[in-house]
Write a protein that holds these residues in place. Structure first.
Motif, mmCIF file in Angstrom:
data_model
loop_
_atom_site.group_PDB
_atom_site.id
_atom_site.type_symbol
_atom_site.label_atom_id
_atom_site.label_comp_id
_atom_site.label_asym_id
_atom_site.label_seq_id
_atom_site.Cartn_x
_atom_site.Cartn_y
_atom_site.Cartn_z
ATOM 1 N N LEU C 228 0.846 -1.190 0.000
ATOM 2 C CA LEU C 228 0.000 0.000 0.000
ATOM 3 C C LEU C 228 0.878 1.236 0.000
ATOM 4 O O LEU C 228 1.968 1.226 0.553
ATOM 5 N N ASP C 229 0.339 2.330 -0.601
ATOM 6 C CA ASP C 229 1.055 3.587 -0.449
ATOM 7 C C ASP C 229 0.665 4.187 0.910
ATOM 8 O O ASP C 229 -0.347 3.784 1.495
ATOM 9 N N PRO C 230 1.473 5.116 1.429
ATOM 10 C CA PRO C 230 1.229 5.614 2.786
ATOM 11 C C PRO C 230 -0.182 6.158 3.000
ATOM 12 O O PRO C 230 -0.790 5.935 4.051
ATOM 13 N N GLU C 231 -0.715 6.834 1.999
ATOM 14 C CA GLU C 231 -2.035 7.431 2.154
ATOM 15 C C GLU C 231 -3.107 6.349 2.313
ATOM 16 O O GLU C 231 -3.960 6.434 3.195
ATOM 17 N N ALA C 243 -6.199 -4.437 10.580
ATOM 18 C CA ALA C 243 -5.699 -4.963 9.320
ATOM 19 C C ALA C 243 -4.429 -4.260 8.859
ATOM 20 O O ALA C 243 -3.682 -4.789 8.042
ATOM 21 N N ALA C 244 -4.187 -3.059 9.360
ATOM 22 C CA ALA C 244 -3.031 -2.283 8.878
ATOM 23 C C ALA C 244 -1.746 -2.870 9.441
ATOM 24 O O ALA C 244 -1.585 -2.986 10.651
ATOM 25 N N ARG C 245 -0.862 -3.293 8.591
ATOM 26 C CA ARG C 245 0.371 -3.927 9.048
ATOM 27 C C ARG C 245 1.585 -3.270 8.406
ATOM 28 O O ARG C 245 1.832 -3.433 7.216
ATOM 29 N N ASN C 246 2.312 -2.514 9.219
ATOM 30 C CA ASN C 246 3.562 -1.939 8.760
ATOM 31 C C ASN C 246 4.660 -2.977 8.968
ATOM 32 O O ASN C 246 4.986 -3.326 10.103
ATOM 33 N N LEU C 247 5.221 -3.482 7.881
ATOM 34 C CA LEU C 247 6.211 -4.562 7.996
ATOM 35 C C LEU C 247 7.618 -4.022 8.225
ATOM 36 O O LEU C 247 8.592 -4.751 8.119
ATOM 37 N N ARG C 298 4.393 10.177 5.295
ATOM 38 C CA ARG C 298 3.481 10.172 6.435
ATOM 39 C C ARG C 298 4.030 9.353 7.598
ATOM 40 O O ARG C 298 3.308 8.636 8.284
ATOM 41 N N GLY C 299 5.335 9.429 7.778
ATOM 42 C CA GLY C 299 5.955 8.720 8.889
ATOM 43 C C GLY C 299 6.252 7.262 8.595
ATOM 44 O O GLY C 299 6.858 6.576 9.407
ATOM 45 N N HIS C 300 5.832 6.775 7.417
ATOM 46 C CA HIS C 300 6.033 5.360 7.108
ATOM 47 C C HIS C 300 7.314 5.158 6.303
ATOM 48 O O HIS C 300 7.312 4.539 5.236
ATOM 49 N N ALA C 301 8.400 5.715 6.793
ATOM 50 C CA ALA C 301 9.719 5.533 6.182
ATOM 51 C C ALA C 301 10.729 5.835 7.273
ATOM 52 O O ALA C 301 10.392 6.455 8.294
ATOM 53 N N HIS C 302 11.946 5.359 7.086
ATOM 54 C CA HIS C 302 12.980 5.609 8.076
ATOM 55 C C HIS C 302 14.199 6.208 7.408
ATOM 56 O O HIS C 302 14.544 5.805 6.300
ATOM 57 N N PRO C 303 14.857 7.164 8.099
ATOM 58 C CA PRO C 303 16.093 7.695 7.543
ATOM 59 C C PRO C 303 17.048 6.538 7.241
ATOM 60 O O PRO C 303 17.198 5.621 8.051
ATOM 61 N N ALA C 304 17.674 6.601 6.081
ATOM 62 C CA ALA C 304 18.553 5.503 5.686
ATOM 63 C C ALA C 304 19.947 5.696 6.292
ATOM 64 O O ALA C 304 20.429 6.819 6.397
ATOM 65 N N ALA C 305 20.548 4.590 6.688
ATOM 66 C CA ALA C 305 21.871 4.666 7.305
ATOM 67 C C ALA C 305 22.963 4.459 6.265
ATOM 68 O O ALA C 305 24.080 4.933 6.425
ATOM 69 N N LEU C 486 18.850 8.426 1.468
ATOM 70 C CA LEU C 486 17.914 9.305 2.156
ATOM 71 C C LEU C 486 17.004 8.543 3.115
ATOM 72 O O LEU C 486 17.125 8.698 4.323
ATOM 73 N N VAL C 487 16.111 7.748 2.582
ATOM 74 C CA VAL C 487 15.199 6.990 3.448
ATOM 75 C C VAL C 487 14.972 5.585 2.898
ATOM 76 O O VAL C 487 15.175 5.326 1.710
ATOM 77 N N ASN C 488 14.578 4.700 3.813
ATOM 78 C CA ASN C 488 14.036 3.405 3.421
ATOM 79 C C ASN C 488 12.539 3.463 3.700
ATOM 80 O O ASN C 488 12.139 3.669 4.843
ATOM 81 N N GLN C 489 11.756 3.326 2.651
ATOM 82 C CA GLN C 489 10.311 3.333 2.879
ATOM 83 C C GLN C 489 9.893 2.050 3.584
ATOM 84 O O GLN C 489 10.452 0.994 3.333
ATOM 85 N N ASP C 490 8.896 2.182 4.441
ATOM 86 C CA ASP C 490 8.368 0.987 5.094
ATOM 87 C C ASP C 490 7.559 0.177 4.083
ATOM 88 O O ASP C 490 6.989 0.735 3.151
#
Lengths: 253, 248, 521
Positions: C228-231, C243-247, C298-305, C486-490
Motif C-alpha cells: 500500500l502507499d502511505p495514504e 488490518a493495517a500492518r507496517n512490515l 506520512r511517517g512510514h519511512a525511516h532515515p537511511a543509514a 535518504l530513506v528506506n520506505q516501510d
C-alpha cells in the motif's frame, strides 16, 4: 452616344462552356429583360459582366463595354471602381446576399465609402426604395429584416452611386406576389426618374416583361430570340420561345 | 446583470492574481513542516498540503500563473489558426503529428538549468504553438462556407476593397468562431499543463499552477480529509462560466 | 449507472466463495506461467505459489528448510551439493517426480537457447554447474569453483514437468486450475503434494486499479493487499485498525547522487564540487531525512543509514546510523572548504554561486515532494536547486548514456537479500555505476577498494569473511557518499484478521512466503 452596356462574351467552368458568345446591347435608359430557364446560364452572365465569375471558379472571354469603356483587361483594382459605380448589381435572395451580422447602417456606409468620400446621407435613397430612414431601422441587423425590406435594401445598394447600368439577377424571385409587383414598380420608377439602364435577368418572363422595353431569350447559353415584349408574346419565332410563352399563365382578357 | 456579475468576478480573480504577494498570507513555497495536512481554518485558510505549504497562498499564486498563461496560449493558438488555416494540408499534417513524443523530445533538448518559471512559460508557449491546428480546422470549414456566401459576392459587386470586406464582412464571422475556440482552449490548456507534468514539462516544484493543484484530485481519499483540495477545480469552473457569460 | 450494473454481479460472484479460499488482487495478467521465464511481479506471485522447490529459505529465520528434498549436504570444498528427495513425489497431474526431473529442470534453465533468467542465477564466471543423478531419489550438483550460498539458489528453482504446456502442471502446494485473462486466476491445492496446505484454493483477482483494490479489501472481499502507499495505509489504519500492518523498512532505498563523470557536460567548477567528499557530505548533512520520512511518507519511512536497508538484518552493518540533520555543521564544513555565504547565496572559492539541477522521473508524486523538501533544505544553506522532472526514458538516457545531468534523485529496489545483487552498481567498471559508469580503471582509491571488496564478496566461501567485507564496503560508501542515501520506505500491507498464520516480511513475497501455513477463519 455610347450604349450603356455592350457585350459579347463566352463563359466556361473548367472545360465546360456555359455561355456561347452571348451578345447584348442596352441603350441608355433602356430596360432589357433576359429570360431563360434556370440552368441556362443567367446568373453566370451577371457575374461574368461584373467580372466576378472567377470567384465561382469560372472564366470569361470576350468584350464588355460600359459607356464605351472596355472592361476586359482592366486590373482587379480598376474593376473595383467599376463595380457598384458604373455597374450596379442587385442579387437574388436577400436572405443570403445580406451579411446577417451587420447593421443596416454599416452596410449603407460601407457601400457608400466604396466609391465616395465623407459621410453619406441615405434619407432620400431609402425613401426612393420605400424604406424607413429612422435610427431604429438603421440600427437593425440585416438578419432582422423581412425579405421585402432586404430586397429593397439591396436595390438601394445597387443604385446608390447612380450607375450607368443596373444588373438585376432575379430580383423578385424571393418575394411574394404582392411585394414582387411593388418592387417591379419601384424599378420602373427608378428608371424613369434617373434614366438608369437596366438588365433584368429572370426566369419569370411575364413579370419582367411588364416593365421591359425589350426581351432577350437565353437558351442553352445562347440568345435565341430578341425583340419588344409585345412581339415576343404575340409572335414568338424560336421553338424555345414558343414553349416559354405557352407555359405562361394566360390573362383572362 | 449576470454579465456584470460575471465581469466583476473575473476582475476580482484577475486582481487577486495581480496582487498575489499582497493577498497570499505566505510564500507559495514556504513549508510549515510542523503543520502538514492541516485542516482549513485558523492560520491556514484552506489548510496545508503534505509539505505544510499554505493551500490558499498556493492557489493565489497558481491563479496568477494559469489565468495569464492559459488564455495567452489559447490566444496564440487561435491567432496562428487564423493565419494558417488556409493551408489545409498543413492543418491535417499538424493534427496527425504525435505531439506527445515531440514534447518529450523537446523536454529532453531543454537545458536542465531552465528555471521553473521559464519552464512553464515554455510549456504554455509550446501548447499555444502546437494547438493551432484544432481551431484552424474549424476556421477552414467556416472560411470555405464564407467564400461561397452570397453576401461576400454582393460586397464584391458593390466595389468594396478586399481589405475592407475582410474587416467589415468576414471578421465578425471569424471572431465568433475565434471566441468560441478560445473558450474551449483555455480550460483545455489548463488541464493539459497538468498532464504534461507527467512527461516533465509544465510546472516544476515548487511553483504552483492550477494544473498541478488539480492533479491532487487523483486521490479521492484526500478530498474527504480536506474538501478545500477542490478549491482549484471550483475556481476553474467559476472562471470558465464567467468567461462564457462575458463573451456570449 | 451502466458501470454499476456491470460490476455488481461480479462482486456478488466474488463474495460467494468457499470458506478456505484465499482471495487477493493481482495488478495485471501474468506474462507467463513458465516458471523458468518469469520476469514480471505478477508472474512471480503465481510461480511462487505453484513452485515445487527442493528447499525453502525461511524468510523470518533466514534458515534453509527442506521441501521436496528431505535433506541436503554441501561438499567440504563448497563446490557441490547433494539433495536427497522425499519418496513418492508427484506433479499435480499425478506423474511421478524424481531426481532426473530436477536434473532436467536445471539443464533446461541453463540451456542458452532458453535464455532463462533463472539460469543466469546459476551461472558463474568459472562456468555452469553439472547435475549428476545418483539414484531416483538422489542428485548431486557440482560447480567448477566454490559457490557461496549454493543451497539458497534452489529456493527459486521450480521443478518443471516433462510435458511443456502453456499452463504446466505443478510440483508445488497449488496448481493453476482456472485462468480467465483479465479477470482472475484460481489456484487449487495439489492433491499429490507431500504436505497438505490449510487453504483449499486461492483466487487472484486481476485488478489494476489500486483504489478499487483498496475498496474491495475494506469491504472484506479480499484478504490482503501486499503493498500500500502511505495514504491508503493510513486509510486502512483508520477504518480497519487491526488490518493495517507496517512490515518495517523495506529493502528499497531512496537516494540521490551527483554526476562525477569527467566526460560529462557538467561545468568544470561544478565537477570540482561534485567530486569533493566534503561537499557531498555537507549536502547529505543538510537534508532533513526525518522530515522526508514524516512529510512525504506520512511517517512510514525511516532515515537511511547506508547502502543496505536495515530490513536486510543479516547483511546490514549495524554500526551505521543515519546521518543526523545538522545544517550548521554543514555550513561550517563548506566554509572551511572555501565556500562563502553572501546575501543568502553560497558561492565557491571562485565566486560561482552554488546551484545545481536535480533530475527525477516525472509523475512520481512522493519523489517530487521529496525533491521539494531537499530544495527547501538546501535553500537554507544558500544552495539553489532546480528540480527537473523527466519522463523515465529520457532520464535513463541522461544518467546511463549521455551523462548530461548534475544530480539525480531516484530509488534502488532490491528483491533479494543477497549482497552481490547490486554489484553492477558498485563495480567501477559497471554500466550502472551511477555517478561515473564504465570506468576503465577505478577513478579513486576508495572505488578501487570497493571493487576489491565486491569481488571478494562474490567469491569468498566463508560467510563470516564475506560479512566482514560487506561491512567495510558499507562503511566506505557512507564515508565517501558517492550516493547519498535518504530513506528506506516501510513496506505497508493490509491483512484481514481472518487470515491466520501470517509471518509477513518486508522482502518479496512478503505475506505469501509461508503460504503453506496460511489459513482462514
Amino acid at each position: 452616344m455610347n450604349n450603356a452596356l455592350e457585350f459579347r462574351i463566352s463563359a466556361s467552368y473548367g472545360k465546360t462552356e456555359v455561355l456561347h458568345s452571348v451578345a447584348g446591347t442596352i441603350a441608355p435608359g433602356e430596360i432589357v429583360a433576359l429570360a431563360g430557364l434556370s440552368g441556362s446560364g443567367k446568373s453566370t452572365l451577371a457575374l461574368a459582366l461584373l467580372r466576378l465569375l472567377h470567384y465561382r471558379g469560372g472564366s470569361v472571354t470576350g468584350s464588355i463595354t460600359v459607356e464605351g469603356r472596355e472592361l476586359t483587361g482592366l486590373s482587379e483594382s480598376a474593376m473595383r471602381s467599376v463595380r457598384g459605380k458604373l455597374i450596379g448589381y442587385v442579387p437574388q435572395s436577400p436572405g443570403t446576399a445580406l451579411n446577417e451580422r451587420l447593421k443596416v447602417r454599416t452596410l449603407l456606409e460601407e457601400t457608400w465609402s466604396a466609391h465616395a468620400e465623407g459621410a453619406g446621407s441615405f434619407g432620400a435613397l431609402l425613401e426612393s426604395v420605400q424604406l424607413p430612414g429612422d435610427q431604429v431601422f438603421l440600427n437593425k441587423r440585416a438578419g432582422e429584416l423581412s425579405t421585402g425590406q432586404g430586397q429593397r435594401l439591396l436595390i438601394a445598394f445597387g443604385i446608390m452611386h447612380k450607375p450607368a447600368v443596373l444588373l438585376a439577377d432575379e430580383p423578385t424571385s424571393a418575394l411574394d406576389v404582392i411585394t414582387q409587383a411593388a418592387v417591379l414598380k419601384l424599378f420602373a420608377e427608378l428608371n424613369q426618374k434617373n434614366g438608369t439602364a437596366m438588365l433584368f435577368i429572370s426566369h419569370d418572363l411575364l413579370s419582367v416583361a411588364s416593365i421591359s422595353h425589350r426581351v432577350d431569350i437565353l437558351h442553352e447559353g445562347k440568345i435565341v430570340e430578341s425583340g419588344p415584349p409585345g412581339k415576343i408574346f404575340s409572335a414568338p419565332e424560336h421553338p424555345f420561345t414558343r414553349s416559354l410563352v405557352d407555359a405562361m399563365p394566360r390573362r383572362m382578357d | 446583470m449576470r454579465r456584470k456579475l460575471a465581469s466583476a468576478i473575473l476582475i476580482l480573480v484577475a486582481l487577486c492574481a495581480l496582487f498575489a504577494p499582497a493577498i497570499a498570507p505566505f510564500d507559495y513555497d514556504r513549508q510549515f513542516r510542523e503543520s502538514p495536512h492541516a485542516a482549513a481554518g485558523g492560520q491556514f485558510l484552506m489548510g496545508t498540503d503534505n509539505l505544510g505549504r499554505d493551500r490558499f497562498s498556493r492557489l493565489v499564486y497558481a491563479t496568477r500563473i494559469s489565468i495569464v498563461l492559459a488564455p495567452a496560449a489559447a490566444a496564440v493558438s487561435v491567432l496562428l489558426a487564423l493565419m494558417l488555416s488556409r493551408f489545409s494540408s498543413l492543418t491535417t499534417l499538424c493534427l496527425s503529428l504525435p505531439w506527445i513524443f515531440l514534447f518529450i523530445i523537446m523536454r529532453a533538448l531543454l537545458p536542465l538549468d531552465t528555471g521553473p518559471f521559464a519552464s512553464i512559460l515554455l510549456t504554455f508557449a509550446l501548447m499555444g504553438v502546437a494547438g493551432w491546428a484544432w481551431p484552424a480546422r474549424i476556421f477552414n470549414a467556416s472560411i470555405r462556407q464564407i467564400r461561397q456566401s452570397g453576401w461576400l459576392l454582393q460586397a464584391r459587386a458593390s466595389g468594396m476593397p478586399s481589405r475592407r470586406i475582410a474587416l467589415i464582412h468576414v471578421w465578425p464571422h471569424l471572431r465568433a468562431i475565434a471566441v468560441a475556440q478560445f473558450r474551449v482552449l483555455v480550460p483545455a490548456y489548463i488541464l493539459s499543463e497538468a498532464s504534461l507534468g507527467l512527461i516533465g514539462l509544465g510546472v516544476a516544484e515548487p511553483l504552483p499552477s492550477w494544473g498541478n493543484l488539480l492533479a491532487e484530485l487523483q486521490r479521492p481519499q484526500a478530498v474527504s480529509a480536506n474538501p478545500w483540495i477542490l478549491a482549484p477545480l471550483g475556481l476553474l469552473m467559476l472562471v470558465m462560466i464567467c468567461l462564457e457569460e462575458v463573451s456570449a | 449507472m451502466r458501470f454499476f450494473a456491470l460490476i455488481c454481479p461480479c462482486l456478488w460472484f466474488c463474495s460467494v466463495a468457499s470458506a478456505a479460499e484465499l482471495r487477493f488482487g493481482l495488478s495485471g495478467d501474468p506474462k507467463t506461467f513458465d516458471p523458468l521465464h518469469v520476469l514480471d511481479d505478477n508472474s512471480e506471485v503465481v510461480r511462487y505459489l505453484t513452485a515445487g522447490v527442493l528447499v525453502r529459505v525461511n524468510r523470518v529465520t533466514d534458515k534453509v528448510e527442506p521441501e521436496l528434498a528431505e535433506s541436503y549436504k554441501l561438499s567440504p570444498d563448497g563446490r557441490a551439493i547433494t539433495f536427497k528427495l522425499r519418496p513418492n513425489l508427484k506433479f499435480s497431474d499425478g506423474t511421478p517426480l524424481n531426481a532426473s526431473d530436477v536434473a532436467r529442470t536445471l539443464n533446461t534453465a541453463l540451456d542458452p537457447k532458453q535464455a532463462s533468467p533463472k539460469g543466469d542465477t546459476f551461472r558463474t564466471d568459472q562456468g555452469v554447474p553439472v547435475a549428476k543423478v545418483n539414484s531416483p531419489l538422489e542428485i548431486t550438483i557440482r560447480y567448477p569453483a566454490p559457490k557461496p550460498d549454493l543451497e539458497r539458489l534452489f529456493d527459486a528453482l521450480s521443478i518443471i514437468p516433462v510435458k511443456a504446456e502453456k499452463i504446466p502442471s505443478s510440483a508445488g502446494p497449488f496448481f493453476v486450475s482456472e485462468y480467465r485473462p483479465g479477470e482472475s486466476i484460481r489456484l487449487t491445492r495439489n492433491p499429490y503434494y507431500f504436505q497438505k496446505p490449510a487453504l483449499d484454493s486461492i483466487r487472484l483477482d486481476i485488478q489494476p486499479n489500486k483504489d478499487i483494490e483498496l475498496t474491495r479489501f475494506l469491504r472484506g472481499e479480499l484478504h490482503f493487499i501486499n503493498k500500500l502507499d502511505p495514504e491508503s495505509f493510513d486509510r486502512v489504519a483508520k477504518e480497519k485498525p487491526a488490518a493495517a500492518r507496517n512490515l518495517g523498512a523495506s529493502l528499497d532505498s531512496d537516494l540521490l547522487w551527483f554526476n562525477q563523470a569527467p566526460s560529462s557536460s557538467v561545468p568544470e567548477w561544478k565537477h570540482k564540487w561534485f567530486t569533493s567528499t566534503a561537499f557531498r557530505h555537507a549536502i547529505s548533512e543538510s537534508i532533513h531525512r526525518d522530515d522526508i520520512a514524516r512529510l512525504v511518507f506520512r511517517g512510514h519511512a525511516h532515515p537511511a543509514a547506508g547502502p543496505v536497508s536495515p530490513a536486510n538484518k543479516f547483511w546490514f552493518n549495524a554500526q551505521l546510523k543515519p546521518l543526523p540533520y545538522d545544517a550548521a555543521a554543514a555550513s561550517k564544513a563548506l566554509a572551511s572548504e572555501g565556500f562563502k555565504l553572501t546575501g543568502g547565496v553560497l558561492k565557491d572559492r571562485d565566486g560561482h554561486p552554488v546551484e545545481f539541477s536535480l533530475i527525477t522521473n516525472a509523475g512520481n508524486r512522493p519523489r517530487e515532494a521529496m525533491a521539494a523538501v531537499i530544495q527547501d533544505d538546501l535553500k537554507k544553506i544558500g544552495i539553489r536547486v532546480n528540480i527537473v522532472t523527466l519522463e523515465m526514458g529520457s532520464l535513463i538516457e541522461r544518467i546511463a548514456r549521455t551523462a548530461q545531468y548534475e544530480a539525480c534523485l531516484l530509488s534502488f529496489t532490491s528483491v533479494e537479500i543477497n549482497p552481490t545483487e547490486q554489484m553492477n552498481v558498485w563495480l567501477s567498471s559497471g554500466a550502472q555505476h551511477a555517478w561515473w559508469p564504465l570506468q576503465k580503471t577505478p577513478g579513486t582509491q576508495w572505488e578501487a577498494r570497493i571493487d576489491k571488496l565486491q569481488m571478494s564478496m562474490a567469491s569468498e566461501p566463508s560467510q563470516a569473511l564475506r560479512k566482514k567485507a560487506f561491512d567495510e564496503f558499507q562503511q566506505l560508501v557512507v564515508e565517501q557518499e558517492p550516493i547519498i542515501y535518504l530513506v528506506n520506505q516501510d513496506h505497508l500491507s493490509a491483512i484481514s484478521p481472518a487470515l491466520k498464520g501470517t509471518q509477513p516480511v518486508a522482502a518479496p513475497p512478503q505475506i505469501l512466503w509461508n503460504v503453506g501455513q496460511l489459513r482462514l477463519e
